[in-house]
Design an enzyme around this catalytic site. Sequence first.
Site, PDB file in Angstrom:
ATOM      1  N   TYR A 132      -0.892 -10.385   5.064  1.00  0.00           N
ATOM      2  CA  TYR A 132      -0.905  -9.003   5.567  1.00  0.00           C
ATOM      3  C   TYR A 132      -2.260  -8.771   6.221  1.00  0.00           C
ATOM      4  CZ  TYR A 132      -0.353  -3.849   5.394  1.00  0.00           C
ATOM      5  OH  TYR A 132      -0.253  -2.522   5.697  1.00  0.00           O
ATOM      6  N   LYS A 153       2.401 -10.164   8.308  1.00  0.00           N
ATOM      7  CA  LYS A 153       2.681  -8.761   8.600  1.00  0.00           C
ATOM      8  C   LYS A 153       1.466  -8.302   9.388  1.00  0.00           C
ATOM      9  CE  LYS A 153       3.066  -4.110   6.707  1.00  0.00           C
ATOM     10  NZ  LYS A 153       3.023  -3.219   5.524  1.00  0.00           N
ATOM     11  N   TYR A 164     -12.626  -4.378   1.312  1.00  0.00           N
ATOM     12  CA  TYR A 164     -13.888  -3.861   0.778  1.00  0.00           C
ATOM     13  C   TYR A 164     -14.980  -4.920   0.619  1.00  0.00           C
ATOM     14  CZ  TYR A 164     -17.131  -0.714  -1.512  1.00  0.00           C
ATOM     15  OH  TYR A 164     -18.237   0.045  -1.789  1.00  0.00           O
ATOM     16  N   THR A 168       0.834  -1.208   0.000  1.00  0.00           N
ATOM     17  CA  THR A 168       0.000   0.000   0.000  1.00  0.00           C
ATOM     18  C   THR A 168       0.868   1.257   0.000  1.00  0.00           C
ATOM     19  OG1 THR A 168      -1.405  -1.292   1.473  1.00  0.00           O
ATOM     20  CG2 THR A 168      -2.125   0.930   0.991  1.00  0.00           C
TER      21      THR A 168
END
Length: 296
Positions: free
Chosen positions: A137, A165, A111, A48
Amino acid sequence: MAANGKFRGSFTALVTPFKNGSLDEGAFRNLVSWQIAEGSNGMVPVGTTGESPTLTHDEHNKVVEWCVKEANGRVPVIAGAGSNSTTEAVALAKHAEKAGADAVLVVTPYYNKPTQDGMYHHFKAVNDAVGIPIIIYNIPPRSVVDMSVETMTRLFELKNIAGVKDATANLARVSQQRHAMGPDFIQMSGEDMTALAYMAAGGHGCISVTANIAPKPCADLMAAVFKGDYAGALKIQDRLVPLHDAIFKEPGVAGAKHGLKLLGRLEEEVRPPLMPVTPLVGRAIRDAMVHAGVLN
């Protein structure tokens, strides 16, 4: 998959430099080489922080290729391969493996809010498509789903699922995950401010945004922890706290790019809907960089 010793320490969640709207390959490659020279233990392109949501697939793949070539085996590369489409995540992961990445970072689908079973099958599809380690993640504030310890444990039974992560900022999770999966499950903090405490509970490292601007202090903090020198690590943490704070007052990508601009390393250009940091935040970042000892 047992923890590989190379996924330890300070891994930089690299920004993607732009110039006049296009990728800036020269600035990116220079950033990677500087990071390695400063002691960063690994590179994480196109997460990101690398603005993956606004890169085309072609751009995404190019950045992974540049990172692998520039790192040239000096440090491991964990390539971002996340998507809320399973088919897309599989394609990105396959490309990363072909490009020579050491592992892939795959985010929980954002989302569309899958169930725990939906997340399991998403990651299993990526696992079945590649032969390199996969780092889950888990970032509930952004993806609005939180992968449970039980789902993670189930995934860890698959051949390529290697670790997490963890950007939950819930320090209890480190201990719970360690209890469920053992010390071989790689646990990387995804949250700069709590990384030191995360390490004390059994973490293996941090995938850091701050390391874009302060690679050496971030790497030194991890090195101190591995030596058991928590007093030394705490001194470095005290230097870095204002910088961790300032970078994230507005989106971390913009904060990191502003800091890199102050260091003369790249243009402060982000893609919409992101914006460069406001002057007030810019001043806070500059002051924090001086406090951290990375800017005169």
